[in-house]
Design an enzyme around this catalytic site. Structure first.
Site, PDB file in Angstrom:
ATOM      1  CE  LYS A 134      -2.230  -4.484   3.407  1.00 44.65           C
ATOM      2  NZ  LYS A 134      -2.431  -5.580   2.434  1.00 44.65           N
TER       3      LYS A 134
ATOM      4  CD  GLU B  85      -2.528   5.502   4.024  1.00 45.78           C
ATOM      5  OE1 GLU B  85      -1.901   5.957   5.002  1.00 45.78           O
ATOM      6  OE2 GLU B  85      -3.393   6.139   3.408  1.00 45.78           O
TER       7      GLU B  85
ATOM      8  CE1 TYR C  60      -4.302  -1.670   5.311  1.00 48.48           C
ATOM      9  CE2 TYR C  60      -3.216   0.372   4.654  1.00 48.48           C
ATOM     10  CZ  TYR C  60      -3.836  -0.821   4.316  1.00 48.48           C
ATOM     11  OH  TYR C  60      -3.980  -1.159   2.988  1.00 48.48           O
TER      12      TYR C  60
ATOM     13  CB  THR D 244      -0.921   0.038   1.239  1.00 48.26           C
ATOM     14  OG1 THR D 244      -1.569   1.310   1.328  1.00 48.26           O
ATOM     15  CG2 THR D 244      -0.128  -0.169   2.524  1.00 48.26           C
TER      16      THR D 244
END
Length: 305
Positions: A140, A116, A136, A114
């Protein structure tokens, strides 16, 4: 060709299944026994629990897939602050279990990384530094790093897609884009955490095609992005073009994340040059698709079937 898709009932899983079926794949969908979601038609359902090694092993041994697309995850950034341990268990240790199962096999694995992980920035590429700002993102990143270790140490055929924000009419209403379109289409008031955050938004239909292209190439990491960023306020303004009224929203600071990402935009030059990937949807076309779906849900359902 046989493909196993984890997270089959999510936005990406449904679009990817349809794309692979169109290419002539036999598609299997991994699902949790406790889930009430329905596996898409034409997909063979397979019990799959990312938190249990033996469940993953049994599913892979049963299906004997050529390709696995791991889309299963705790995928809500804001929610991860409230359940960091579960997020790490599913998004990191779950991936580690899957990597162990496919290690030493010829199976090609797609791991959903991701944007992010970057923690913000413009024109981000595969070599840009990572600086996660949420449980999160950190979970990841741990999975992303492990995938790279297995690729280089054991020759595991794993590719990671560093996908920037991708939306669609299938996006859950707890995500800001669908929250905007669903409430605006019904002329209902809603709340937003802020409207200044900027994201690189694309259409999930385009992005799942990139996932497939990655597994037809040599294992590597690829940024998938439109290259343009828009603020939440700009998303609202674009959505308003499709209705005769204005959005009725209020800013609620309590909904803001403890540590938010101000801006994210990516550079997908590598994917465009090596994979031949090019998105079809513009930002405006994405918002239009989402708005029309929420304005005319029955009609859009017929067109999609």
């Amino acid at each position: 060709m046989k493909a196993l898709i984890t997270g089959i009932t999510g936005q990406d899983g449904q679009y990817l299944a349809k794309h692979l079926l169109g290419l002539g794949y036999h598609v299997f969908g991994g699902y949790r026994r406790s889930s009430s979601s329905v596996v898409p038609a034409s997909v063979e359902a397979v019990p799959f629990e990312l938190l249990e090694y033996e469940s993953i092993k049994r599913a892979v041994e049963r299906v004997r897939p050529d390709e696995i697309y791991n889309l299963a995850a705790q995928s809500h950034v804001g929610e991860s602050f409230g359940c960091p341990l579960y997020t790490a268990e599913a998004n990191y240790l779950g991936v580690l279990r899957l990597l162990e199962v496919v290690r030493g096999t010829a199976i090609r694995l797609y791991q959903a990384s991701t944007s992010e992980m970057f923690g913000g920035g413009r024109g981000l590429t595969e070599t840009s530094p990572f600086a996660p700002r949420s449980p999160y993102a950190s979970s990841k990143l741990a999975a992303h790093g492990s995938a790279g270790i297995y690729r280089k140490s054991y020759g595991t055929r794993v590719s990671c897609g560093i996908l920037f924000n991708h939306e669609s009419p299938l996006r859950g209403k707890d995500f800001v884009t669908r929250k905007i379109t669903s409430h605006l289409a019904n002329n209902e008031p809603f709340t937003l955490a802020n409207v200044t955050s900027r994201r690189d938004w694309g259409h999930a239909k385009d992005y799942v095609k990139a996932m497939h292209l990655m597994l037809q190439s040599e294992p590597d990491d690829f940024v998938i992005a439109s290259g343009q960023s828009h603020s939440v306020a700009e998303f609202v303004k674009e959505a308003e073009q499709h209705v005769p009224w204005k959005a009725k929203y209020t800013i609620v600071e309590a909904e803001q994340r403890p540590w938010d990402v101000t801006e994210l935009s990516g550079d997908s030059t590598k994917a465009r040059e090596k994979l031949g990937w090019n998105p079809e949807y513009s930002f405006e076309a994405l918002v239009k698709d989402m708005m029309l779906s929420d304005l005319f849900p029955t009609k859009m359902l017929r067109l999609a079937s």
